[in-house]
Design an enzyme around this catalytic site. Structure first.
Site, short mmCIF file in Angstrom:
data_model
loop_
_atom_site.label_atom_id
_atom_site.label_comp_id
_atom_site.label_asym_id
_atom_site.label_seq_id
_atom_site.Cartn_x
_atom_site.Cartn_y
_atom_site.Cartn_z
CD GLU A 270 -5.46 0.19 2.80
OE1 GLU A 270 -5.24 -0.83 3.48
OE2 GLU A 270 -6.03 0.17 1.70
NE ARG B 236 -3.62 -2.33 -0.01
CZ ARG B 236 -3.23 -3.39 -0.74
NH1 ARG B 236 -2.18 -3.34 -1.53
NH2 ARG B 236 -3.93 -4.51 -0.70
CB SER C 96 -8.90 -2.49 4.61
OG SER C 96 -9.35 -3.69 4.06
C1 LIG Z 1 -15.61 -0.90 -0.72
C2 LIG Z 1 -14.14 -0.65 -0.91
C3 LIG Z 1 -13.30 -1.72 -1.18
C4 LIG Z 1 -11.92 -1.49 -1.37
N1 LIG Z 1 -11.12 -2.55 -1.64
C5 LIG Z 1 -9.79 -2.35 -1.85
C6 LIG Z 1 -8.93 -3.45 -2.16
O1 LIG Z 1 -9.35 -4.58 -2.30
N2 LIG Z 1 -7.61 -3.17 -2.34
C7 LIG Z 1 -7.10 -1.91 -2.21
O2 LIG Z 1 -5.87 -1.74 -2.39
N3 LIG Z 1 -7.89 -0.88 -1.90
C8 LIG Z 1 -9.22 -1.04 -1.72
N4 LIG Z 1 -10.02 0.03 -1.42
C9 LIG Z 1 -9.41 1.37 -1.22
C10 LIG Z 1 -9.30 2.23 -2.47
O3 LIG Z 1 -10.25 1.86 -3.45
C11 LIG Z 1 -7.89 2.16 -3.07
O4 LIG Z 1 -6.93 2.64 -2.15
C12 LIG Z 1 -7.76 2.97 -4.37
O5 LIG Z 1 -6.50 2.72 -4.93
C13 LIG Z 1 -7.92 4.48 -4.18
O6 LIG Z 1 -8.07 5.06 -5.48
P1 LIG Z 1 -8.87 6.41 -5.70
O7 LIG Z 1 -8.81 6.74 -7.15
O8 LIG Z 1 -10.21 6.35 -5.10
O9 LIG Z 1 -7.93 7.43 -4.93
P2 LIG Z 1 -8.37 8.53 -3.86
O10 LIG Z 1 -8.95 7.88 -2.68
O11 LIG Z 1 -9.14 9.61 -4.52
O12 LIG Z 1 -6.92 9.10 -3.48
C14 LIG Z 1 -5.97 8.28 -2.80
C15 LIG Z 1 -4.61 8.99 -2.85
O13 LIG Z 1 -4.16 9.00 -4.21
C16 LIG Z 1 -3.86 10.33 -4.63
N5 LIG Z 1 -4.12 10.37 -6.08
C17 LIG Z 1 -5.26 10.03 -6.75
N6 LIG Z 1 -5.05 10.15 -8.08
C18 LIG Z 1 -3.77 10.56 -8.26
C19 LIG Z 1 -2.96 10.85 -9.39
N7 LIG Z 1 -3.42 10.77 -10.63
N8 LIG Z 1 -1.68 11.24 -9.19
C20 LIG Z 1 -1.18 11.36 -7.94
N9 LIG Z 1 -1.89 11.13 -6.82
C21 LIG Z 1 -3.18 10.72 -6.99
C22 LIG Z 1 -4.77 11.20 -3.78
O14 LIG Z 1 -4.28 12.54 -3.71
C23 LIG Z 1 -4.68 10.48 -2.46
O15 LIG Z 1 -3.47 10.79 -1.79
C24 LIG Z 1 -11.39 -0.17 -1.25
C25 LIG Z 1 -12.27 0.91 -1.00
C26 LIG Z 1 -13.62 0.67 -0.84
C27 LIG Z 1 -14.53 1.84 -0.59
#
Ligand SMILES: Cc1cc2nc3c(=O)[nH]c(=O)nc-3n(C[C@H](O)[C@H](O)[C@H](O)COP(=O)(O)OP(=O)(O)OC[C@H]3O[C@@H](n4cnc5c(N)ncnc54)[C@H](O)[C@@H]3O)c2cc1C
Length: 303
Positions: free
Chosen positions: A296, A176, A226
Site C-alpha cells: 500500500e 485505497r 499498514s
Molecule cells: C500510524 C499510521 C496509521 C495509518 N492508518 C491509516 C488508516 O487507518 N487508513 C488509511 O487509509 N491509511 C492509513 N495510514 C496511511 C496514510 O495515513 C494514508 O494513506 C493517508 O491518506 C496519506 O496521506 P498523506 O497526506 O500523508 O499523503 P502522502 O503519504 O504524503 O502521499 C500519498 C500519495 O498522495 C499524493 N498526494 C498527496 N497530496 C496530494 C494532492 N493534494 N494532490 C494529489 N496528490 C497528492 C502523493 O503524491 C502520494 O502519491 C496510516 C499511516 C500511519 C503512519
C-alpha cells in the site's frame, strides 16, 4: 538543482517558498529519505499552477507531498521538485452540514472542525495521520468508513493546467485507490457532506477509534501504517504472522510484533532496509500461503 530554474520560479514564488536543503526523512512518517532537489511551498492556486507549468516546460519531475504518511522515500532522495501545499491551501470552512477543506489540511484538523460543528460522519478519519489531498489519492479509510462515504466533490488541477470540479462518483474511489492513481492531477480542495450529529456521540466514537488504534497499532514507532493492502478474503497481518515473520528484521526495519501488518523503523532503518523487508515479506508470504501481497506504501525516488 540548476540555479536558473530557481530564478525562473521566482516569478511565482518568494525565496522562502523555494527550498533546496530539505531532507525528506523529516517530512515522512517512516523517517527515511534523502534530500529533495527542490522543495516548493505554494500558498495559492495560481502559485501552484504557475510553478507546475514551469516544471513541466523544463521537464523537471515533481510529486505532491502530503504528510508523507504513506510514502517510502529513497535514501538518495528525490531529484525533482517536491511540492508541499502551504497554509493558504490548507484552509477549512464549515457551512451548515458541509465542510470545505484545502488539500493541505490534515484529516485530524477537519475532524476537529466537524466535532466543533457537531457534524457526524468524519469520525473514522480523525486518527488517519494524512492530509485531505493524500486521502483523495488513497480513498483513505478506517473502521468501516472511507472518503467515498463523505466526499461530495473535489477540485482538481489537471495536467493541462485547467481546474475542474469532480463529483464523488467521478473520483472513482475504490479500495485505497481513485482517479488520482490514474491521472496526474493535484487535489486542491474537497467538499465533505456530513450530517448533523450529537456532540457526546461524536466524542465517544472518536475516543473508541483512537483507543483501538493505540491498542492494536505500534504507534510508538515510525511507520507508514499498514504496509500492504488487504488481500481479498484475507488479512495481511495474519498471513505475515502465519508465514513466521512476526518480528523479522532487516537492519532496523522490522515486522511489528504488535501488528504484523506494519513494518516499523526501530531506529535508523534506511529506506533500502525497509524496501528489502517489504519484498522479503511479499515473497515469503506468497511462497508459504500462495497469496500475493500488494504494498500500500508508495515508493518514491530511485531504489
Ligand atoms: C500510524 C499510521 C496509521 C495509518 N492508518 C491509516 C488508516 O487507518 N487508513 C488509511 O487509509 N491509511 C492509513 N495510514 C496511511 C496514510 O495515513 C494514508 O494513506 C493517508 O491518506 C496519506 O496521506 P498523506 O497526506 O500523508 O499523503 P502522502 O503519504 O504524503 O502521499 C500519498 C500519495 O498522495 C499524493 N498526494 C498527496 N497530496 C496530494 C494532492 N493534494 N494532490 C494529489 N496528490 C497528492 C502523493 O503524491 C502520494 O502519491 C496510516 C499511516 C500511519 C503512519
Amino acid at each position: 538543482m540548476d540555479t536558473k530554474i530557481i530564478q525562473e520560479l521566482r516569478e511565482f514564488l518568494t525565496q522562502e517558498q523555494i527550498k533546496t536543503d530539505v531532507l525528506l526523512k523529516d517530512c515522512t512518517s517512516f523517517k527515511t529519505g534523502g534530500k529533495a532537489g527542490l522543495f516548493l511551498i505554494p500558498e495559492t492556486e495560481d502559485e501552484l499552477a504557475g510553478s507546475l507549468s514551469l516544471l513541466k516546460e523544463k521537464d523537471i519531475p515533481y510529486f505532491i507531498l502530503g504528510k508523507g504518511s504513506n510514502l517510502l522515500v529513497s535514501d538518495s532522495g528525490y531529484a525533482g521538485a517536491v511540492i508541499k501545499l502551504g497554509e493558504g491551501l490548507s484552509q477549512i470552512q464549515a457551512e451548515g452540514t458541509i465542510i470545505r477543506a484545502g488539500a493541505g489540511a490534515s484529516l485530524a484538523k477537519v475532524a476537529r472542525v466537524a466535532r466543533q460543528e457537531t457534524l457526524t460522519g468524519f469520525e473514522f478519519a480523525a486518527g488517519i495521520p494524512g492530509t485531505v489531498g493524500g486521502a483523495m489519492v488513497m480513498n483513505a479509510g478506517a473502521y468501516g468508513g472511507e472518503m467515498k462515504d463523505v466526499v461530495e466533490s473535489v477540485r482538481l488541477l489537471l495536467e493541462d493546467g485547467s481546474i475542474r470540479e469532480f463529483t464523488c462518483e467521478e473520483m472513482k474511489f475504490g479500495y485505497r485507490t481513485g482517479i488520482l492513481k490514474e491521472i496526474k492531477g493535484v487535489a486542491l480542495e474537497t467538499v465533505f457532506a456530513l450530517q448533523k450529529g450529537e456532540g457526546e456521540a461524536i466524542d465517544a466514537k472518536m475516543q473508541d477509534f483512537a483507543a483501538r488504534r493505540r491498542e492494536k497499532q505500534p504507534l510508538e514507532y515510525p511507520s507508514a501504517g499498514s504496509t500492504f493492502k488487504r488481500p481479498e478474503g484475507h488479512f495481511a497481518g495474519k498471513l505475515i504472522g502465519d508465514a513466521g515473520l512476526s518480528g523479522y528484521a532487516i537492519g532496523d526495519a522490522k515486522v511489528s510484533e504488535k501488528h504484523n501488518g506494519f513494518v516499523i523503523n526501530t531506529g535508523n532503518a534506511t529506506a533500502k532496509d525497509i524496501r528489502d523487508l517489504i519484498f522479503y515479506v511479499k515473497e515469503k508470504v506468497e511462497k508459504e500461503t500462495g497469496v500475493v501481497l500488494e504494498p500500500e506504501v508508495i515508493m518514491v525516488g530511485e531504489f
